[in-house]
Structure formats: C-alpha cells, structure tokens
Write an enzyme that holds these catalytic residues in place. Structure first.
Site, mmCIF file in Angstrom:
data_model
loop_
_atom_site.group_PDB
_atom_site.id
_atom_site.type_symbol
_atom_site.label_atom_id
_atom_site.label_comp_id
_atom_site.label_asym_id
_atom_site.label_seq_id
_atom_site.Cartn_x
_atom_site.Cartn_y
_atom_site.Cartn_z
ATOM 1 N N TYR A 68 0.690 -1.320 -0.014
ATOM 2 C CA TYR A 68 0.027 0.041 0.107
ATOM 3 C C TYR A 68 0.975 1.387 0.085
ATOM 4 C CZ TYR A 68 -3.657 3.319 1.059
ATOM 5 O OH TYR A 68 -4.695 4.299 0.975
ATOM 6 N N SER A 110 -6.659 0.952 -4.511
ATOM 7 C CA SER A 110 -6.639 2.402 -4.257
ATOM 8 C C SER A 110 -5.075 2.868 -4.531
ATOM 9 C CB SER A 110 -7.094 2.522 -3.005
ATOM 10 O OG SER A 110 -7.500 4.081 -2.803
ATOM 11 N N ASP A 168 -18.043 3.884 -7.982
ATOM 12 C CA ASP A 168 -16.925 4.360 -7.016
ATOM 13 C C ASP A 168 -16.697 5.928 -7.234
ATOM 14 O OD1 ASP A 168 -14.482 5.062 -5.827
ATOM 15 O OD2 ASP A 168 -13.131 3.402 -6.817
ATOM 16 N N HIS A 176 -16.060 2.484 -3.852
ATOM 17 C CA HIS A 176 -14.610 2.312 -3.960
ATOM 18 C C HIS A 176 -14.156 0.950 -2.987
ATOM 19 C CE1 HIS A 176 -10.638 3.484 -4.260
ATOM 20 N NE2 HIS A 176 -10.279 3.365 -2.650
#
Length: 719
Positions: free
Chosen positions: A492, A572, A655, A689
C-alpha cells in the site's frame, strides 16, 4: 502551473506493438484513440484515451460492457475458478460479532451471520438482555444495493444517527432512529453526509456533523472545499441547521468537530491533507447560550486556537476539563501532553508520555480515567495503560505478535474491549477491567482453516537508497528454498496507513494452493512514524515504489520465488503502486491484481475525491510537483511493444472516491501496448470504492482474482 499555458493539440496515435506480437495477442474489444496532446509547464503530455473519462457517454458505456463481458468470458474459462469460489464461501459465510458499544445501560454491536449477505446491528438492554435488531440492511433493497454506513448512538442510548449509502458509495444520507420504538424520524434526514459522523450532546437532543453540498452545480471534485461543521437539533429542518464553522474553500483541507462527553468543550479540527492539522476549541459553558450541550448545542466562546500553523499532527481528547494531546511535533514517533484550556498556549503544555525510540504511538484514548496507548513496534501492536500523569500502570497481555483493535470504552467507565488477530490467528475479542486488569474472552471467531502448517516471519532488507524495509511473510513451514513457490506480494504505502498483521481468511485459498503471502511495510505508511510517511509522499513518492520493488527482489534473491511465479496486489493508493511497479519493472512480475486504482497522476485531481489528496501526492498545477507526478504516472509510462505482466484491473461502477476512469484508460493503453500476458478489466456493478458490501460479491471478486493469479503462475496444484 508554469507560464506555459495548457493547450490541446493534435497528436499522432501511439505506435502499436510489433505485428508478430500482435498476432499472439488476445482479440480485445476495439478501443479508438484520440489525437490529444496537452502542454503542461512546457512538457507535451499525450492522452490518447481521454474520451474514456466520460462515463455518461453511450460509447463509453458500450466499451465498458464489452470489456466486462470479455473479462467474464476469460475468467469463467479458467480451471479451478469454481473450486476457489466454493472455498471462499466456506471462509466468508461465517458467524462473527463485534465488540459492544455501551451507552447508559444499552449495548450496541454488529453481528455477521453465516446465512446473511450483510452484517446486522443489534442492541441489548443490559449485558444479559434480549438481543434485538436495530438495523438489518439485508431487508433494505432486493438487490442489496442499499448499504448501512457508520452509525452513532447517543450518550443516553435512546437514539442512533446512521448513514445510508447507495451502491456502497461514499455519498450518504444521515437518518435518526428511536431505539425503543425502532422508528426512523421523518424530519431528521440530512443530505450531504459523506463525511458526517454524529457527535451527540449529553442530553441527546442534537449533534454536530460535517455537511457537504449536494447541488449538482458544485463539481464533485470541488465539494470537499465546501464542507461545513453544522449543528442539528432533533426535530428541526436540517436545511436550517446552524453553521458552526464555515467552509475552507480548499478541497484538500478537512474539518471535523467533536463534543466532549460532558458537553463542556467542542473540539474543532482543521486538517491540511495528511501531514498537518490545526485544533481550535470552544467552551460551551460560556457565551450565554444553552451551554453544556443543551438544546441549542451551539453556545460558548469563540474559537480559541489550541495549536495552529505547526507542521505536525495533533489529536485531542477531553477529560475532566483537561485536554490530552497526542502529537508528532518534534517527535516523529509521537508523544502525549496534558493541557489546561485556561492556558492553551504551547509553552504551558505538560508532557506526560514521552516519545519512544523503539515504537510508534499509533492511537490513544481515555478509558476508565486512564490513557490507553496503542503502539506499533516493528509494525506489530503493543498496548499500554497509563495514569493521566503518564505513570505506567500495565501493558496489556496479548496472545502473541499481531494487531490489536481498540481498546474501546468510555472515559468514565471501567469496562473496555479489545480485539487481537494475526495472520494465523482469527480475531478474538476480550473484555478487560481498566482498574484491575482482569481480562476474559468475550467472543472468538471460528473460521474453517488449519493454520498449523504455516509460519509467519518478519524480514528486513535494504531499499534502493539503503533504507531498511520490513516485510511479513506467511509460508508453509516446509517451503522449499528453490524459487519455485508461487508468491503473492501485497503493498500500500501511503496516507499514514500501517500494514500490521491481520487475519485474512481470503489468504488461505492461496496458501492452500502452495502459495506464499507477503506484505511489505513501505515508506508512505505509518508503521514507523511521520518521518516514514513523509519519506513516501509528494516529491519523495518514488521511494514507495522503490521499496516495493526491493521487496520483490528480496523474495527472488532469497529463493522464495522467481519472477514468473510472483504476483503483486494492491488497491486504491495500492493500485497506483501496482501501476508504477509494472511500468517500472515489467520483468519482475508474472501478474498484477490492481483494484480501484489511481493511474493517471496528471489529471487525478480533477475527478472523484482527487483534490483532497493533493497534500499527499501534489498536483500537476504545480510545476515542481508535476515533474514528479508525470515522472511516475503509470498511464503515461505505458510503452508499446513491452512485455508487461498479466494484469487484472478491478473497478466499481459507483466508485465516487477514485474515479474508474483511471482503470479504463490504463486498461486501454496496456491492451494496445503489451506483448505479454492478458490485460483484463473487471467492472463490479452497484459497488463503490470498497466494493459491494455483500458476501457473495466478495466471494466472486476473490475467486476471479485468485483464478487469474493462479493461471499465470502454473495453474491449480490441488482440486
């Protein structure tokens, strides 16, 4: 923006892959290009798939359907896909319960049922009272497209403010429910509740919240700049709610308000991106209004600055007319101060918890008149309880190395709850006494997995610039060290988010197919404090990608796996990571699972919630930041004729956080350019999302991803 104006000029369509490679490529749905070249700060930037930004266009809608149909046909044909779905059903359809929230004799909690798609919220009158349904979103729509967002019980336990979301998107409407009658108020209906949470008065007659406009005339990307703090009195028209703090006008600046439990102080936070924030407060007992959180809830002095203009983070809790402030000011691993609101000047603050060199203070709260401090030490949890003067009372005894959720409790009550989990231990919830330390198991989740064949290890390795990076590896105890093991590497690296050890039942089908699961702690996250975060944001964002590439190289170097057996995964901000990794090192991976990603970093700020992230990434409107953004923007670095890893892009039709245009444009560019594995675009319907909040949707998405990843790394090893 530089003095060179932005302009659009015709561009020759990009080169297509060599004809020999083209003959071996899948017959993807046709995608046209447009001759657009923008000039930003003197640099020409090609954008041949800009037409795919317009989701309302019938042509784009037809293209999306063709892509999703094509992907569905490819995935459904993969061997073992149905077996994976069956295994995920066993893992996902389980019974589980959350820790309760206590509100004056009532206990509120959520429960997952093995027979239901969505969690149900219950309450009890007393710990041993009858379990009663508060919210059952399974009954709210036939197709499951209406979701329950966050919910906030009043201090007296009589009412709950809750958010309803369509397609699990971020946009929300707030309602109020009477707990005793289970009736929803027809008056207290607040639109524009995307960022709202209800901070209730002690009397339970109103609450503070953050409001956003819903007027279509205000562009979606600009709406965060219109956020206001408002007070809603129950029974009044929300359109007439009093504005407590005006809009900032800056979409990258967030506002929030928290009322102390006793109603004395209103804490107002102004957050500038993810790097700094200011804090103001009001004493609601002053000013001649209702005070103490009474009917108006808006009395009190003018905003008093507690800390303003400092380049640091500050989080304030109120207890017995004292503020307790956690901050990384001159302490990147954080420390805690006590502040007398009568003397709020910075020089009068008293340090009660010093910064630790060996751990990062990740969370704090006041429970039972004590400071509950949650630390991360090498990305794993430890929890301390301290007296308000900072004296250590005890460290919570944990079952092992893993992650703690909580503790949760009230500042004036002794009971508290916390959860513990690790990669090989399902979540277990404990009740504890702050005063005595007595701890008991409250609930344990039963998951049909056998974790005994697996071991978790934490390794450290140097990144490109020599920085020491950590990574968790979950593997079979008897894993061969010959590079033959298929491996899934997750990352991430952004927004202060910490990747600590969590139990992921979805991981086990991969492990059971002979795989290794690895999670890297990248710069940009919060595992090692604010300096770690800053080292992976704005102009230093490339460090995040370098760390991830170094993690992959470590796995290959140590003969855990090899490039043709290595799959990477992220969503993301982690989707941006996937795009950067495959465009910068296409030789290092067999496949990438890239979910709800940011990929066009030149135009990201013009869509969805993009403008709220300019403090983290920067903006193409700034010449220096544009140079960095354009330098790594995955969409702009797709090169024709390159053998890219196989890519599975996942997007959601609703989203409203990361616009799906990123996935569409990148998929089109990759399909046209790659001479490598397939590039597939999956579009989830009625989903935001975070996807659709349905168990069956999670099963289908997980099975699709694993079937794709396994097919690219040698196929199923077990039926």
């Amino acid at each position: 923006m530089s003095s060179t104006p932005m302009s659009s000029t015709p561009e020759t369509p990009p080169n297509t892959p060599p004809s020999a490679a083209s003959s071996e490529r899948l017959a993807y749905p046709a995608t046209r290009t447009v001759p657009i070249r923008d000039v930003l700060h003197g640099v020409e930037v090609a954008d041949p798939y800009r037409w795919l930004e317009d989701v309302k266009s019938p042509e784009v809608q037809a293209w999306m359907k063709a892509q999703d149909d094509f992907t569905r046909a490819q995935i459904d044909a993969l061997p073992g896909r149905e077996a994976l779905a069956a295994r995920l059903k066993e893992l996902y359809y389980i019974d589980a319960v959350s820790a309760p929230r206590h509100r004056k004799g009532r206990y509120f909690y959520s429960r997952r049922h093995a027979t239901k798609e969505k969690s149900v919220v219950y309450f009890r009158d007393g710990q041993k009272g009858e379990e009663k349904v508060l919210f059952d979103p399974n009954t709210w729509s036939e197709d499951g497209s209406v979701s329950l967002g966050s919910w906030h019980p009043s201090w007296d336990g009589k009412r709950v403010a809750y958010k309803v979301q369509r397609n699990n998107s971020d946009e929300a409407t707030m309602h109020v429910l009477d707990v005793a009658t289970n009736k929803k108020s027809e008056v207290d209906v607040i639109e524009g509740a995307k960022y709202a949470s209800a901070s209730w008065t002690p009397a339970g007659d109103g609450f503070y919240y953050v409001w956003l406009p819903t007027d279509p005339a205000v562009p979606t990307a600009d709406r965060p700049g219109y956020a206001e703090i408002r007070f809603h009195k129950l029974g009044e028209d929300p359109r007439k709610d009093r504005v407590i703090r005006e809009r900032t006008g800056d979409p990258s600046t967030f506002v929030d308000a928290t009322l102390s439990k006793d109603g004395h102080f209103l804490i107002l936070t102004v957050q500038h991106g993810w790097a700094t924030n200011d804090i103001y407060f009001r004493d609601l007992r002053k000013g001649g209004a209702a005070g103490a959180g009474g009917a108006s809830g808006t009395g009190g002095s003018k905003d008093v600055p507690l800390v303003v203009g400092k380049k640091a983070h500050y989080y304030a809790e109120v207890y017995k007319d004292r503020f307790y402030v956690m901050t990384d000011e001159d302490a990147p691993h954080y420390r805690v101060f006590e502040v007398d609101p009568a003397r709020p000047e910075r020089a009068a603050w008293k340090e009660v918890v010093k910064e630790r060199a060996d751990a990062t203070l990740d969370s704090f709260s006041i429970i039972g008149g004590h400071l509950a401090l949650g630390y991360l030490k090498n990305a794993s949890s430890l929890v301390e309880l301290r007296a308000l003067d900072g004296k250590l009372v005890r460290e919570l005894r944990l079952p092992g190395i893993g992650t703690v959720g909580g503790p949760l409790g009230l500042p004036d009550e002794d009971e508290a709850y916390f959860s513990f989990e690790s990669y090989t231990s399902p979540p277990e919830i404990f009740s504890t006494s702050i005063k005595t330390g007595k701890t008991e198991t409250y609930a344990k989740i039963q998951v049909p997995v056998d974790s005994s064949p697996y071991v978790v290890e934490q390794v450290f390795f140097p990144s490109k610039d020599g920085t020491r990076i950590s990574m968790f590896i979950v593997r079979r105890k008897d894993m061969p060290r010959d590079g033959s093991t298929r491996t899934l590497l997750y990352g991430y690296g952004g927004f202060l988010v910490s990747m600590s050890p969590h139990f992921m039942s979805s991981m086990y089908p991969w492990l059971e197919q002979g795989g290794v699961f690895a999670v890297a702690n990248l710069r940009g996250g919060g595992e090692y404090g604010e300096d770690w975060h800053k080292a992976g944001m704005l102009l230093a964002k490339q460090n995040t990608f370098d760390d991830f590439i170094a993690a992959a190289e470590y796995l290959v170097r140590e003969k855990v796996t090899r490039p043709d057996r290595l799959v990477i995964q992220g969503g993301s901000n982690g989707g941006l990571l996937m795009g950067a990794a495959v465009t910068q090192r296409p030789d290092l991976f067999a496949a990438a699972l890239c979910a709800v990603p940011l990929l066009d970093m030149v135009r990201y700020h013009l869509f969805g919630s993009g403008k709220t992230w300019t403090g983290e990434y920067g903006s193409a409107e700034n010449a220096e930041q544009f140079k960095v953004l354009h330098g790594y923007s995955p969409y702009h670095h797709v090169k024709a004729g390159t053998k890219y890893p196989a890519m599975f892009l996942l997007s959601a039709d609703s989203d409203d956080r990361v616009d799906p245009m990123h996935a569409r444009k990148f998929a089109a560019a990759m399909q046209a350019a790659t001479t490598g594995g397939p590039v597939l675009l999956r579009i989830e319907k009625n989903a935001g999302h975070g996807g659709a909040d349905l168990v069956r949707s999670a099963v289908e998405k997980g099975a699709d991803q694993y079937a794709f990843a396994i097919a690219q790394t040698g196929g199923m090893t077990k039926p």
